[in-house]
Design a protein around this motif. Structure first.
Motif: not given
Length: 440
Positions: A331, A278-279, A243-245, A275, A407
């Motif tokens: 994301d 995953r970031v 999950e790309h910030w 979760d 999200q």
């Protein structure tokens, strides 16, 4: 019969293909001037003389109908000599000559306007001569950053740009030139109302000038062009399962409070939200210095907060097209703000236009919060000088890290957003400049 167009000369030393933050006001306005009754042209510097990244995407999306005059000057070899490192100084003589040549046949300047929009402040010093030679010429300047900058004196812990000696020298010149330039101006635009207050405190007579507070606009057309011309970005794979910030923009010590609060919230929330492991955070283009002088200002804080393994920082400035592509591929978008109450982040507009989950952490006096509230374009969390890192981290954790907002695509009110577009901002600027011409 339609009325004749007024003539508008836009002075922006940085210009595509150069990728520099201070040229976007001019660049974004170019498609609209003709419809607004202006014959616009740009005066800029030959890109071969500019020590800044290039981005051919920016050049490809320029309208071909607007004349662009590129001037010469001392090339980059001279930049090593004391006093010639600044682009404005190396090209000041050429810019002055070009403006005088363009205005030679304009009589007393009636029906013409010259608008300086650049953070190469020395270039504004041409204005007093233009005022003397063309008494009916409308002159305006754009405050994108403070010329005389008190921020670093008020925050001595923050390193001064260029070092203490160079900063002291440039500020001494600025304090001498700024009043002369402002007296020559008919009008002033500023990205933040704080600049008007700041100038009026030092020079009360500035209040008698015409003023327009005008943030940078959001260019929908840039995202449309991205579909056909935009480059790929090499910084992360949007399909790799993480999950790309993403944040694209400058870093710096003035953002350390907001950045630290974000990372502390992340570390604490990860213990409750597995979760989040995953970031991956991406801070891109965080330093405007040349590649050989660039320094990281974000990831060291991530390491201190124990989340360095989840954070990537690319401190070198990245191409504008790649920046937009990263925002589209993200994301979620993260926007940390400065501890300077007057800091107005124009990057809020492309963040909203990217149509991604958006978190903005800004000083409570920043215009960013008003924009987000009006448009519903993302989540804004506020802090002030009395806020503690732990307090803000708790808010970030509760409202973003452990919320579905991270999200969820914002339900942006695009009608409410329309006043913030590049077209709308140019219309406001056009009306302002037109009023300056009518007042002469």
């Amino acid at each position: 019969m339609s009325s004749p167009q007024r003539r508008l000369i836009l002075v922006s030393p940085h210009f595509p293909p150069i990728n520099a933050a201070d040229m976007h006001r001019v660049r974004q306005s170019l498609p609209y001037w003709s419809d607004l009754g202006w014959a616009a042209e740009v005066v800029c510097v030959d890109p071969r003389l500019v020590n800044a990244p290039r981005d051919e995407f920016l050049a490809e999306i320029l309208p071909s109908s607007v004349p662009v005059h590129r001037v010469g000057g001392f090339d980059l070899r001279w930049a090593r000599l004391p006093g010639l490192g600044t682009l404005g100084i190396r090209t000041l003589r050429s810019l002055r000559k070009e403006l005088l040549d363009l205005l030679r046949d304009s009589g007393d300047g009636t029906g013409c306007c010259v608008y300086f929009s650049t953070t190469q402040f020395i270039v504004h010093s041409i204005a007093p001569e233009l005022r003397r030679r063309f008494p009916c010429l409308a002159l305006a300047m754009d405050y994108q950053d403070p010329w005389v900058n008190t921020y670093y004196n008020e925050n001595p812990q923050v390193p001064k740009p260029g070092g203490a000696l160079k900063f002291r020298f440039t500020q001494a010149i600025a304090r001498r030139q700024e009043p002369r330039v402002l007296r020559a101006m008919n009008g002033i635009t500023a990205v933040s109302p704080a600049y008007r207050t700041m100038l009026s405190q030092r020079m009360p007579w500035v209040e008698d000038k015409a003023w327009l507070v005008l943030p940078f606009g959001g260019a929908m057309s840039d995202f449309e062009a991205l579909q056909n011309l935009g480059p790929a970005q090499p910084f992360f794979d949007p399909h790799d399962g993480f999950e790309h910030w993403v944040y694209v923009g400058r870093g710096g010590s003035d953002m350390s409070f907001a950045v630290r609060a974000l990372f502390r919230a992340f570390r604490q929330a990860k213990q409750r939200q597995p979760d989040l492991d995953r970031v991956r955070w991406h801070f891109l283009g965080t330093n405007y210095a040349p590649a050989e002088k660039t320094v990281a200002t974000i990831r060291p804080i991530a390491v201190e907060e124990g989340v360095g393994d989840w954070v990537q920082e690319v401190s070198v400035r990245i191409p504008y097209g790649s920046a937009l592509r990263c925002m589209v591929d993200a994301d979620a978008l993260i926007l940390p703000g400065s501890n300077d109450p007057g800091y107005s982040a124009s990057k809020i507009y492309p963040c909203i236009l990217a149509r991604k989950p958006l978190l903005a952490l800004f000083h409570r006096e920043s215009s960013v919060h008003d924009i987000l509230q009006r448009t519903g374009g993302g989540l804004g969390i506020q802090f002030n000088a009395r806020s503690s890192t732990d307090e803000i981290a708790r808010q970030v954790s509760q409202q973003w890290m452990e919320s579905e907002d991270r999200q969820r695509i914002p339900a942006t009110d695009w009608t409410a957003f329309s006043p913030y577009t590049d077209r709308s901002m140019t219309e406001k600027l056009s009306s302002f400049l037109d009023s300056l011409c009518q007042g002469l």
